[in-house]
Structure formats: structure tokens, C-alpha cells
Design an enzyme around this catalytic site. Sequence first.
Site, PDB file in Angstrom:
ATOM      1  N   CYS A 165      78.531 -28.361  24.651  1.00  0.00           N
ATOM      2  CA  CYS A 165      79.487 -27.293  24.332  1.00  0.00           C
ATOM      3  C   CYS A 165      78.844 -26.142  23.569  1.00  0.00           C
ATOM      4  O   CYS A 165      79.031 -24.965  23.918  1.00  0.00           O
ATOM      5  CB  CYS A 165      80.674 -27.871  23.572  1.00  0.00           C
ATOM      6  SG  CYS A 165      80.288 -28.491  21.915  1.00  0.00           S
ATOM      7  N   HIS A 208      83.667 -29.083  18.410  1.00  0.00           N
ATOM      8  CA  HIS A 208      83.702 -28.518  19.745  1.00  0.00           C
ATOM      9  C   HIS A 208      83.840 -26.988  19.670  1.00  0.00           C
ATOM     10  O   HIS A 208      84.462 -26.446  18.758  1.00  0.00           O
ATOM     11  CB  HIS A 208      84.868 -29.099  20.544  1.00  0.00           C
ATOM     12  CG  HIS A 208      84.793 -28.825  22.019  1.00  0.00           C
ATOM     13  ND1 HIS A 208      83.717 -29.199  22.805  1.00  0.00           N
ATOM     14  CD2 HIS A 208      85.669 -28.213  22.864  1.00  0.00           C
ATOM     15  CE1 HIS A 208      83.915 -28.837  24.043  1.00  0.00           C
ATOM     16  NE2 HIS A 208      85.104 -28.230  24.114  1.00  0.00           N
ATOM     17  N   HIS A 220      84.548 -24.029  28.891  1.00  0.00           N
ATOM     18  CA  HIS A 220      83.688 -24.779  27.961  1.00  0.00           C
ATOM     19  C   HIS A 220      82.984 -25.911  28.712  1.00  0.00           C
ATOM     20  O   HIS A 220      83.390 -26.312  29.804  1.00  0.00           O
ATOM     21  CB  HIS A 220      84.520 -25.349  26.805  1.00  0.00           C
ATOM     22  CG  HIS A 220      85.659 -26.235  27.235  1.00  0.00           C
ATOM     23  ND1 HIS A 220      86.098 -27.306  26.496  1.00  0.00           N
ATOM     24  CD2 HIS A 220      86.469 -26.220  28.347  1.00  0.00           C
ATOM     25  CE1 HIS A 220      87.119 -27.898  27.108  1.00  0.00           C
ATOM     26  NE2 HIS A 220      87.353 -27.244  28.225  1.00  0.00           N
TER      27      HIS A 220
END
Length: 245
Positions: A165, A208, A220
Site C-alpha cells: 500500500c 494502510h 490502493h
Amino acid sequence: MLLAGVASCALAVTMLPTATAAPADSGAVASSRSFPKANVAKRNILAESTATEVQQDADWGGIEDLNVPKTKSQAEKDAEAAAARAAQEQEAARQRAEQEAAQRSASARAASRSASRQSIGSGSSAPAVADAPVSGNGAAVVSYAMQFQGVPYVYGGSSPSGFDCSGFTQYVFGHFGISLGRTSEDQRGSGTRVSNPAPGDLMWKPGHVGIYVGNGMMIHATKPGDVVKIGSSSYYSGWEYYRLI
């Protein structure tokens, strides 16, 4: 003899009896006539005839219809040329001023991002929320990021062969000259935190990061065994939004 004739006529005229009123008891009708004296100016037939009236409908045209070409003096031409040069110089100065202002603004934004990254580290409190202007480049960030859909999730990956990520967001924003930290915690606080996200904003939550694309959606690198893709941001909660561009 001519003179004698004229004199005879004049004498005869003077000797004509003048009509006078007859006595009332005579019974005769009397009348009288008079001839007013006429004063007639003699015309000088030797004087030249002149006229000052201009005939507008003459075939050759009146004086007012003459088409006389207008020319400029050298001084007028020089003045016009000088005014044109001054206008060009003024426009060039305005364009230089706008370019310098844009460069100063870009430098200020870069300095602000750098200061924000230095002052915010892992485990720090969330920065204050501010109103930041929306840049048209946010759409360009989203467009660039979307071409990596389908790239597999690779833990620690930071290239198109595989992303995690934070590696994905670092790679995308790096394309636009924005340097981000390697981990999601390092990227928190970059730019300016905003309350109303716009396309191209960085999204962060504990563990994240992603990029906001608009309408409640984000792109993402999701999780191990998955790929880079677009999904709903409502799947996660507690997002913080940061405007970097």
C-alpha cells in the site's frame, strides 16, 4: 433735329390740360389720372457676372466631395511606434511577474510539505485539519494511478512489478515530484490535512494508505493475495485525508 423733336414732345406734355373736377351744377363727368414715378436701378452691363453658389449636383462634384488623402507626419508615426513598444514591454513584464509568483507559490508548497514531514513522525498525534485549495493536478494523480490496476500486492514492493500500500502511493506521488516516506506511518501528515477530500488526496489510517479518486472511492494496493484496484473507502473507517498537490 432730334433735339428739336424731343423738346417739342416735352412742351406738348407740359401744355396738356390737367383734369379737374367740374362744378357740381355743370352736369359733366370729370376724372383724374396720375402716373407714379418709377425708380428703376440701372443695371451695369459692363460689370462681370460672379456667382458664389456651389452646385452640389454638378457632374464634376462639389468642393465638399473632394477626396483628399490623409497622411501622418513622421512625428505621429514615431509616437505610435513608441506606444506599441511600450505596450509590448508592459505585457512581457506582466508575464514575468506571473511566472515568478507561480514559482514562489510552488516553492512555498514544497517547503510546507517538507516541514510537515519533518515535524510529524510515527506515533505522533494527528495534524490539525485545514482548508486547502483544490488543484487541477489531483485528477492527473488519479489518472496516473489507475493505470496500475491489476498489479499484484507484494509486501515491501514499490515498483510496477508489485506494490504494497505505501509502496504504491510513494511511487505514484513520486512521479509528480513529491517525496513520501516508505511506510504508511511515515506518510501520515504529508501535505495539508483536509476535511473534505478531493481526487488525488492521500488517504491514511493506521496500517494502510491509498489515493482518493472521488465519489467515496479510492485506489490502493489492498492486501496480500490481491491486486491494485478501485474500491469503496467506506470499507475502512477512520480515514485522514492529506492534500499533497
